[in-house]
Write a protein that holds these residues in place. Structure first.
Motif, PDB file in Angstrom:
ATOM      1  N   SER A 240       0.824  -1.200   0.000  1.00  0.00           N
ATOM      2  CA  SER A 240       0.000   0.000   0.000  1.00  0.00           C
ATOM      3  C   SER A 240       0.861   1.253   0.000  1.00  0.00           C
ATOM      4  O   SER A 240       1.975   1.268   0.533  1.00  0.00           O
ATOM      5  N   ASP A 241       0.319   2.304  -0.592  1.00  0.00           N
ATOM      6  CA  ASP A 241       1.033   3.576  -0.713  1.00  0.00           C
ATOM      7  C   ASP A 241       1.246   4.208   0.660  1.00  0.00           C
ATOM      8  O   ASP A 241       0.321   4.256   1.473  1.00  0.00           O
ATOM      9  N   ARG A 243       1.475   7.304   1.664  1.00  0.00           N
ATOM     10  CA  ARG A 243       0.631   8.444   1.978  1.00  0.00           C
ATOM     11  C   ARG A 243      -0.756   7.997   2.414  1.00  0.00           C
ATOM     12  O   ARG A 243      -1.324   8.535   3.368  1.00  0.00           O
ATOM     13  N   ARG A 244      -1.289   6.995   1.748  1.00  0.00           N
ATOM     14  CA  ARG A 244      -2.617   6.498   2.116  1.00  0.00           C
ATOM     15  C   ARG A 244      -2.595   5.911   3.526  1.00  0.00           C
ATOM     16  O   ARG A 244      -3.537   6.081   4.298  1.00  0.00           O
ATOM     17  N   ILE A 245      -1.534   5.226   3.880  1.00  0.00           N
ATOM     18  CA  ILE A 245      -1.417   4.638   5.220  1.00  0.00           C
ATOM     19  C   ILE A 245      -1.388   5.736   6.279  1.00  0.00           C
ATOM     20  O   ILE A 245      -2.122   5.686   7.268  1.00  0.00           O
ATOM     21  N   ASP A 247      -2.362   8.873   5.997  1.00  0.00           N
ATOM     22  CA  ASP A 247      -3.621   9.618   5.998  1.00  0.00           C
ATOM     23  C   ASP A 247      -4.728   8.872   6.735  1.00  0.00           C
ATOM     24  O   ASP A 247      -5.672   9.497   7.241  1.00  0.00           O
ATOM     25  N   ALA A 248      -4.613   7.554   6.810  1.00  0.00           N
ATOM     26  CA  ALA A 248      -5.612   6.756   7.527  1.00  0.00           C
ATOM     27  C   ALA A 248      -5.378   6.767   9.031  1.00  0.00           C
ATOM     28  O   ALA A 248      -6.149   6.141   9.789  1.00  0.00           O
ATOM     29  N   PHE A 329      -8.967  -0.817   6.602  1.00  0.00           N
ATOM     30  CA  PHE A 329      -8.072  -0.191   5.621  1.00  0.00           C
ATOM     31  C   PHE A 329      -8.065  -1.006   4.330  1.00  0.00           C
ATOM     32  O   PHE A 329      -8.164  -0.442   3.223  1.00  0.00           O
ATOM     33  N   GLY A 332     -10.877  -0.549   2.146  1.00  0.00           N
ATOM     34  CA  GLY A 332     -10.984   0.785   1.559  1.00  0.00           C
ATOM     35  C   GLY A 332     -11.870   1.704   2.333  1.00  0.00           C
ATOM     36  O   GLY A 332     -12.285   2.755   1.795  1.00  0.00           O
TER      37      GLY A 332
END
Length: 333
Positions: A240-241, A243-245, A247-248, A329, A332
């Motif tokens: 997983s990216d 930034r997405r991690i 941001d979560a 996560f 989604g």
């Protein structure tokens, strides 16, 4: 050779004692009695935070002292002062956390340091380790070896980083794998740290050495794929990216042990210069050996009915991502 380990019953201290015993050394450990010492050592008891905590060391001489203390620097100060005239060499297991943040990629032993005092009581970890370094040098001068370790893994790990990944991947299913998979990870097996520290002490080396593997030799992909292979779980690593991690709200290093996303923190923790230590004989065993041996250690604990994930130091909280958070996560949400 006569060795005194201040500690010697858990993880790094235990690895030092075990290595010295395998060399045929005469090993003494000073510990609080919370964990059994290795068979074959002379065990002394003492709490370094108590007024009379060093009473057991009133007599005796040693060729090498290894000290893994991580709390109040004043405890290192008192030990080093007491032993300065009765020990040949003092190896203090410090940390790369003594470098001021951020440390640029490629930072070596001459990088800027945090402030520290050998007389301080309990302080934050970077200042505690720096104060311990100053205490060791004040008492032993050039006979003080400052082992600035990075991330330490291997059998007996009582922090819970690699044990958490092994347990999570062993459960199988979809696993949140923090990317990118090619992101560098710098670590050292506690047994390699122990072997180098004893070798360097015998050679009379002093001063600071960064002790961790070379940057770029191991990646997050290597680490997690090796965990999957060793456990045989068939886990589905979902890369997983970063930034997405973040941001979560998933925390690097604590929720996802070992991993920090690209940036200043990653440069500081996983891209340090280790030229000096390798020139002084540092050798790092293959990642597969560290992972497999840690997994075997965990399995032995299970067979003995002990807790999952291995023992966790009483001064630390457990690390690792909550299963429900991971599931949301990956869905989604």
């Amino acid at each position: 050779m006569k060795l005194l380990v201040l500690g010697g019953t858990e993880f790094v201290g235990r690895a030092v004692a075990d290595d010295a015993l395998a060399r045929g050394w005469d090993v003494t450990v000073l510990h609080r009695g919370h964990h059994p010492p290795p068979a074959g050592v002379t065990a002394l008891h003492g709490d370094r935070t108590a007024p009379d905590g060093l009473a057991a060391l009133a007599g005796g001489e040693w060729d090498v002292v290894v000290d893994t203390w991580r709390s109040a620097p004043s405890a290192v100060r008192d030990s080093a002062r007491l032993l300065a005239g009765r020990a040949g060499h003092y190896a203090y297991v410090s940390s790369r956390s003594v470098y001021a943040f951020p440390t640029p990629a490629g930072g070596a032993e001459g990088a800027a340091l945090v402030e520290g005092s050998p007389d301080a009581g309990p302080v934050e970890y970077p200042q505690a380790k720096r104060g311990g370094e100053l205490a060791a040098e004040a008492a032993f001068g050039g006979r003080a070896l400052l082992v600035r370790a990075g991330l330490i893994l291997g059998p007996g790990e009582n922090v819970g980083r690699l044990p958490w990944w092994l347990d999570r991947i062993a459960r199988g299913g979809r696993v949140l794998a923090p990317g990118p998979p090619g992101l560098t990870v710098q670590y050292i097996d506690a047994r390699d740290l122990a072997a180098w520290t004893l070798d360097a002490s015998v050679r009379g080396l002093g001063g600071a050495y960064n002790l961790v593997g070379r940057p770029g030799e191991t990646t997050m992909g290597d680490l997690l794929e090796t965990c999957a292979k060793v456990t045989g779980s068939g886990a589905d690593l979902r890369w997983s990216d970063p930034r997405r991690i973040v941001d979560a709200g998933i925390e690097p290093w604590t929720d996802l042990p070992v991993w920090v996303p690209p940036g200043e923190l990653h440069d500081t923790m996983h891209r340090g210069d280790v030229t000096k230590a390798f020139a002084a004989g540092l050798r790092i065993r293959p990642l597969a050996e560290t992972v497999a041996d840690t997994w075997e250690w965990l399995r032995r604990r299970r067979a003995q009915g002990l807790e999952e994930g291995g023992p966790i130091r009483e001064d630390l909280s457990r690390c690792g991502l909550d299963p429900d958070t991971e599931a949301r996560f990956l869905r989604g949400e």
